[in-house]
Design an enzyme around this catalytic site. Structure first.
Site, PDB file in Angstrom:
ATOM      1  N   TYR A  65       0.840  -1.208   0.000  1.00 10.79           N
ATOM      2  CA  TYR A  65       0.000   0.000   0.000  1.00 10.79           C
ATOM      3  C   TYR A  65       0.870   1.251   0.000  1.00 10.79           C
ATOM      4  CZ  TYR A  65      -3.159   3.425   2.402  1.00 10.79           C
ATOM      5  OH  TYR A  65      -3.888   4.522   2.805  1.00 10.79           O
ATOM      6  N   ARG A  80     -10.167  -1.076  10.247  1.00  8.19           N
ATOM      7  CA  ARG A  80      -9.068  -0.401  10.953  1.00  8.19           C
ATOM      8  C   ARG A  80      -9.345  -0.381  12.450  1.00  8.19           C
ATOM      9  NH1 ARG A  80      -8.816   4.372   6.489  1.00  8.19           N
ATOM     10  NH2 ARG A  80     -11.021   3.800   6.418  1.00  8.19           N
ATOM     11  N   ALA A 121     -12.678   0.654  14.385  1.00  7.96           N
ATOM     12  CA  ALA A 121     -13.842  -0.225  14.210  1.00  7.96           C
ATOM     13  C   ALA A 121     -13.593  -1.603  14.835  1.00  7.96           C
ATOM     14  CB  ALA A 121     -14.196  -0.342  12.730  1.00  7.96           C
ATOM     15  N   VAL A 152      -2.316  -6.278  18.868  1.00  5.09           N
ATOM     16  CA  VAL A 152      -1.392  -6.936  17.940  1.00  5.09           C
ATOM     17  C   VAL A 152       0.052  -6.708  18.419  1.00  5.09           C
ATOM     18  CG1 VAL A 152      -0.521  -6.938  15.567  1.00  5.09           C
ATOM     19  CG2 VAL A 152      -2.980  -6.748  15.997  1.00  5.09           C
ATOM     20  N   GLY A 162       1.456  -6.914  21.191  1.00  8.84           N
ATOM     21  CA  GLY A 162       1.603  -6.170  22.459  1.00  8.84           C
ATOM     22  C   GLY A 162       1.061  -4.749  22.434  1.00  8.84           C
ATOM     23  N   GLN A 213       2.834   3.220  18.113  1.00  5.15           N
ATOM     24  CA  GLN A 213       2.241   4.501  18.505  1.00  5.15           C
ATOM     25  C   GLN A 213       1.564   5.146  17.308  1.00  5.15           C
ATOM     26  OE1 GLN A 213       6.205   5.438  20.066  1.00  5.15           O
ATOM     27  NE2 GLN A 213       5.144   6.507  21.720  1.00  5.15           N
ATOM     28  N   ASP A 231       4.698  -3.220  10.619  1.00  6.96           N
ATOM     29  CA  ASP A 231       3.987  -2.075  11.183  1.00  6.96           C
ATOM     30  C   ASP A 231       4.837  -0.816  11.168  1.00  6.96           C
ATOM     31  OD1 ASP A 231       1.827  -0.803  12.284  1.00  6.96           O
ATOM     32  OD2 ASP A 231       1.819  -1.937  14.155  1.00  6.96           O
TER      33      ASP A 231
HETATM   34  P1  NAD Z   1     -12.882   4.424   2.689  1.00 10.32           P
HETATM   35  O1  NAD Z   1     -12.559   3.009   2.353  1.00 10.32           O
HETATM   36  O2  NAD Z   1     -13.932   4.662   3.700  1.00 10.32           O
HETATM   37  O3  NAD Z   1     -13.277   5.211   1.361  1.00 10.32           O
HETATM   38  C1  NAD Z   1     -12.769   4.925   0.097  1.00 10.32           C
HETATM   39  C2  NAD Z   1     -13.951   4.946  -0.872  1.00 10.32           C
HETATM   40  O4  NAD Z   1     -13.440   4.755  -2.203  1.00 10.32           O
HETATM   41  C3  NAD Z   1     -14.955   3.811  -0.621  1.00 10.32           C
HETATM   42  O5  NAD Z   1     -16.268   4.323  -0.479  1.00 10.32           O
HETATM   43  C4  NAD Z   1     -14.843   2.922  -1.857  1.00 10.32           C
HETATM   44  O6  NAD Z   1     -16.074   2.323  -2.230  1.00 10.32           O
HETATM   45  C5  NAD Z   1     -14.350   3.922  -2.903  1.00 10.32           C
HETATM   46  N1  NAD Z   1     -13.653   3.242  -3.994  1.00 10.32           N
HETATM   47  C6  NAD Z   1     -12.597   2.391  -3.886  1.00 10.32           C
HETATM   48  N2  NAD Z   1     -12.238   1.949  -5.102  1.00 10.32           N
HETATM   49  C7  NAD Z   1     -13.093   2.517  -6.000  1.00 10.32           C
HETATM   50  C8  NAD Z   1     -13.232   2.417  -7.397  1.00 10.32           C
HETATM   51  N3  NAD Z   1     -12.432   1.633  -8.120  1.00 10.32           N
HETATM   52  N4  NAD Z   1     -14.187   3.150  -7.993  1.00 10.32           N
HETATM   53  C9  NAD Z   1     -15.023   3.938  -7.276  1.00 10.32           C
HETATM   54  N5  NAD Z   1     -14.935   4.060  -5.937  1.00 10.32           N
HETATM   55  C10 NAD Z   1     -13.987   3.349  -5.303  1.00 10.32           C
HETATM   56  O7  NAD Z   1     -11.509   5.110   3.142  1.00 10.32           O
HETATM   57  P2  NAD Z   1     -11.243   6.553   3.775  1.00 10.32           P
HETATM   58  O8  NAD Z   1     -10.776   6.359   5.160  1.00 10.32           O
HETATM   59  O9  NAD Z   1     -12.376   7.436   3.514  1.00 10.32           O
HETATM   60  O10 NAD Z   1      -9.962   6.998   2.937  1.00 10.32           O
HETATM   61  C11 NAD Z   1     -10.027   7.835   1.807  1.00 10.32           C
HETATM   62  C12 NAD Z   1      -8.616   8.083   1.276  1.00 10.32           C
HETATM   63  O11 NAD Z   1      -7.777   8.609   2.309  1.00 10.32           O
HETATM   64  C13 NAD Z   1      -7.906   6.834   0.737  1.00 10.32           C
HETATM   65  O12 NAD Z   1      -7.176   7.182  -0.409  1.00 10.32           O
HETATM   66  C14 NAD Z   1      -6.960   6.445   1.846  1.00 10.32           C
HETATM   67  O13 NAD Z   1      -5.823   5.769   1.363  1.00 10.32           O
HETATM   68  C15 NAD Z   1      -6.608   7.813   2.443  1.00 10.32           C
HETATM   69  N6  NAD Z   1      -6.230   7.687   3.862  1.00 10.32           N
HETATM   70  C16 NAD Z   1      -7.169   7.691   4.851  1.00 10.32           C
HETATM   71  C17 NAD Z   1      -6.755   7.605   6.171  1.00 10.32           C
HETATM   72  C18 NAD Z   1      -7.707   7.695   7.327  1.00 10.32           C
HETATM   73  O14 NAD Z   1      -7.243   7.983   8.413  1.00 10.32           O
HETATM   74  N7  NAD Z   1      -9.003   7.500   7.179  1.00 10.32           N
HETATM   75  C19 NAD Z   1      -5.395   7.461   6.483  1.00 10.32           C
HETATM   76  C20 NAD Z   1      -4.476   7.431   5.443  1.00 10.32           C
HETATM   77  C21 NAD Z   1      -4.906   7.555   4.134  1.00 10.32           C
HETATM   78  N1  UDP Z   2      -4.374  -3.027  15.823  1.00 12.38           N
HETATM   79  C1  UDP Z   2      -4.543  -3.797  16.991  1.00 12.38           C
HETATM   80  N2  UDP Z   2      -5.721  -4.467  17.152  1.00 12.38           N
HETATM   81  C2  UDP Z   2      -6.744  -4.425  16.252  1.00 12.38           C
HETATM   82  C3  UDP Z   2      -6.565  -3.640  15.075  1.00 12.38           C
HETATM   83  C4  UDP Z   2      -5.364  -2.951  14.894  1.00 12.38           C
HETATM   84  O1  UDP Z   2      -3.658  -3.874  17.840  1.00 12.38           O
HETATM   85  O2  UDP Z   2      -7.795  -5.049  16.507  1.00 12.38           O
HETATM   86  C5  UDP Z   2      -3.127  -2.224  15.655  1.00 12.38           C
HETATM   87  C6  UDP Z   2      -2.369  -2.390  14.338  1.00 12.38           C
HETATM   88  O3  UDP Z   2      -1.489  -3.491  14.409  1.00 12.38           O
HETATM   89  C7  UDP Z   2      -1.638  -1.056  14.235  1.00 12.38           C
HETATM   90  C8  UDP Z   2      -2.615  -0.058  14.864  1.00 12.38           C
HETATM   91  O4  UDP Z   2      -3.521  -0.848  15.650  1.00 12.38           O
HETATM   92  O5  UDP Z   2      -0.469  -1.091  15.029  1.00 12.38           O
HETATM   93  C9  UDP Z   2      -3.396   0.803  13.892  1.00 12.38           C
HETATM   94  O6  UDP Z   2      -4.034  -0.003  12.944  1.00 12.38           O
HETATM   95  P1  UDP Z   2      -5.024   0.506  11.804  1.00 12.38           P
HETATM   96  O7  UDP Z   2      -5.680  -0.698  11.214  1.00 12.38           O
HETATM   97  O8  UDP Z   2      -5.946   1.543  12.313  1.00 12.38           O
HETATM   98  O9  UDP Z   2      -4.129   1.148  10.664  1.00 12.38           O
HETATM   99  P2  UDP Z   2      -2.680   1.819  10.545  1.00 12.38           P
HETATM  100  O10 UDP Z   2      -2.606   2.947  11.519  1.00 12.38           O
HETATM  101  O11 UDP Z   2      -1.669   0.758  10.845  1.00 12.38           O
HETATM  102  O12 UDP Z   2      -2.639   2.259   9.136  1.00 12.38           O
END
Ligand code: NAD
Ligand code: UDP
Length: 388
Positions: free
Chosen positions: A184, A234, A237, A252, A254, A258, A336
């Site tokens: 990713y 994530r 949830a 996961v 321990g 952070q 991680d």
């Molecule tokens: P999310 O999974 O809730 O939303 C992504 C949306 O994109 C989904 O509704 C999915 O159906 C849509 N999608 C995926 N592939 C598609 C396709 N081929 N055609 C049309 N729609 C498509 O995720 P999010 O948390 O809202 O994240 C949005 C963006 O932010 C992503 O690019 C993600 O990598 C980035 N991001 C988010 C976080 C966070 O903290 N939430 C952290 C790092 C990066």
């Molecule tokens: N994690 C955990 N238990 C869970 C889910 C996630 O210990 O049930 C940990 C995961 O290994 C990572 C952190 O929580 O260290 C954050 O995970 P997340 O899936 O939110 O995404 P990330 O921040 O790694 O992109």
């Protein structure tokens, strides 16, 4: 055209925009669409394969939003309408991605295609049609901190230059290829480089966003209720699901990693500033996070357990957490990020943005939402599961 009374940071009127939001039906997309509808005169073309999280805005739009938002159900992998929609808009915001860590090592091909290959036409159409692009990347492009390679008790680990992540200075440090977790981060890094190169060589007007763990209501799904029973969302949830089912939260390896968590509504303010201040945002990569909200995953579990007991009125579990290995939880190839502190200098200087909400407050709002939205459905689902 009327600006709806909105001005940019330099005092100029903001003209109403048409914004193509790709991935509008996801967690961030749903909050962004809500904000744009509630507080701005902008029009949204909302693209996604699902619209469950924005149904209240688009199916059908309520009368006061008629003509301001339209949902287009399409998959950007293979839909010829994409270019036309990008051409109709002044600005495209691409959020579409596979972005749950459980997928990175188990579905690396889908992860790489989604985060790199599928984003290519979006960048191309924006560049060829001289349209502005805000592309969502991730803090994960930083990978591991420099300090993580030092012995655990080494004094330099405490020095900010060994862990603070700065947009135009910090290196991107990933693990080996067999650690497919990094599929990713690597795909996101390459698309960032491509967007940056389109800017340098072809004049694409772009902004890249690196979210640092944005959390809040509507994030991901609760397995077995509004997502697959075996699905692993994530951490917010995952832990919410454990709390709703009154089962221990799984740490996961321990729970020592952070993270800094930022409230979705604070983060969306930053995105709106980028939208309405192109002269200050174009050509930049921005960290968007809250360095004051740092916890270990174990501390997050403890805090969520305490806050959930308060908002649900249920007593906390006697054994609230349980340790689990990464291999058991995520399978082969997981790795991680150790620590994620965003440098806020650039976004503060360019856009004057600072996060506001402390972790405890955002968890209270979010867990109240989780409890109200899911408790009854989880109870019903658990009863059905024991009956069969
Ligand atoms: P999310 O999974 O809730 O939303 C992504 C949306 O994109 C989904 O509704 C999915 O159906 C849509 N999608 C995926 N592939 C598609 C396709 N081929 N055609 C049309 N729609 C498509 O995720 P999010 O948390 O809202 O994240 C949005 C963006 O932010 C992503 O690019 C993600 O990598 C980035 N991001 C988010 C976080 C966070 O903290 N939430 C952290 C790092 C990066
Ligand atoms: N994690 C955990 N238990 C869970 C889910 C996630 O210990 O049930 C940990 C995961 O290994 C990572 C952190 O929580 O260290 C954050 O995970 P997340 O899936 O939110 O995404 P990330 O921040 O790694 O992109």
């Amino acid at each position: 055209m009327a600006s709806g009374g909105r001005t940019d940071l330099d005092g100029a009127a903001v003209a109403p925009l048409t914004i193509c939001v790709i991935g509008a039906g996801g967690f961030i997309g749903s909050h962004l669409c809500e904000k744009l509808m509630a507080e701005t005169p902008h029009t949204v073309l909302a693209l996604d394969v699902y619209c469950d999280k924005i149904r209240h805005l688009v199916d059908p739009p309520p009368p006061h939003l008629a003509g301001r938002i339209a949902f287009h159900r399409l998959n950007i992998k293979n839909d010829s309408r994409l270019e036309g929609l990008i051409k109709m808009a002044d600005l495209t915001i691409n959020l579409a991605a596979i972005c749950t860590p459980a997928d990175y090592n188990t579905r690396p091909l889908d992860t790489i295609y989604s985060n790199f290959i599928d984003a290519l036409p979006v960048v191309k159409y924006c560049s060829e049609n001289s349209k502005r692009l805000i592309h969502f990347s991730t803090c994960e492009v930083y990978g591991k901190t420099i300090g993580s390679f030092l012995p655990k008790d080494h004094p330099l680990r405490k020095e900010p230059e060994f862990y603070v992540l700065t947009e135009d200075e910090s290196p991107c440090i990933f693990g080996p290829i067999v650690k497919q977790r990094w599929s990713y981060a690597c795909a996101k890094q390459l698309i960032e480089r491509l967007v940056f190169a389109e800017g340098a060589e072809n004049g694409l007007e772009f902004t890249i966003v690196r979210p640092f763990n944005w959390i809040g209501p509507r994030m991901d799904f609760i397995p077995g209720v509004d997502g697959p029973s075996e699905g692993v969302p994530r951490v917010l949830a995952c832990f919410s699901n454990n709390l709703l089912r009154r089962e221990p939260l799984k740490l996961v390896d321990g729970g020592e990693s952070q993270r800094t968590f930022v409230y979705i509504k604070d983060a969306i303010e930053a995105v709106l500033l980028m939208i309405e201040n192109p002269a200050r945002a174009n050509g930049h990569i921005f960290n968007v996070g809250n360095p004051d909200n740092e916890v270990t995953v174990r501390e997050l579990a403890e805090m969520m357990t305490e806050v959930y007991a308060k908002v649900s009125g249920e007593p906390p579990l006697e054994e609230p957490v349980v340790d689990v290995s990464a291999k058991e939880f995520y399978g082969e190839g997981y790795d991680d990020s150790d620590k994620r502190i965003p440098d806020m200098t650039l976004i503060n200087k360019q856009l004057g943005w600072n996060p506001k909400t402390p972790l405890k407050d955002l968890l209270e709002t979010t867990l109240t939402y989780q409890h109200k939205t899911y408790k009854e459905a989880v109870k019903t689902q658990m009863c059905l599961a024991t009956a069969t």
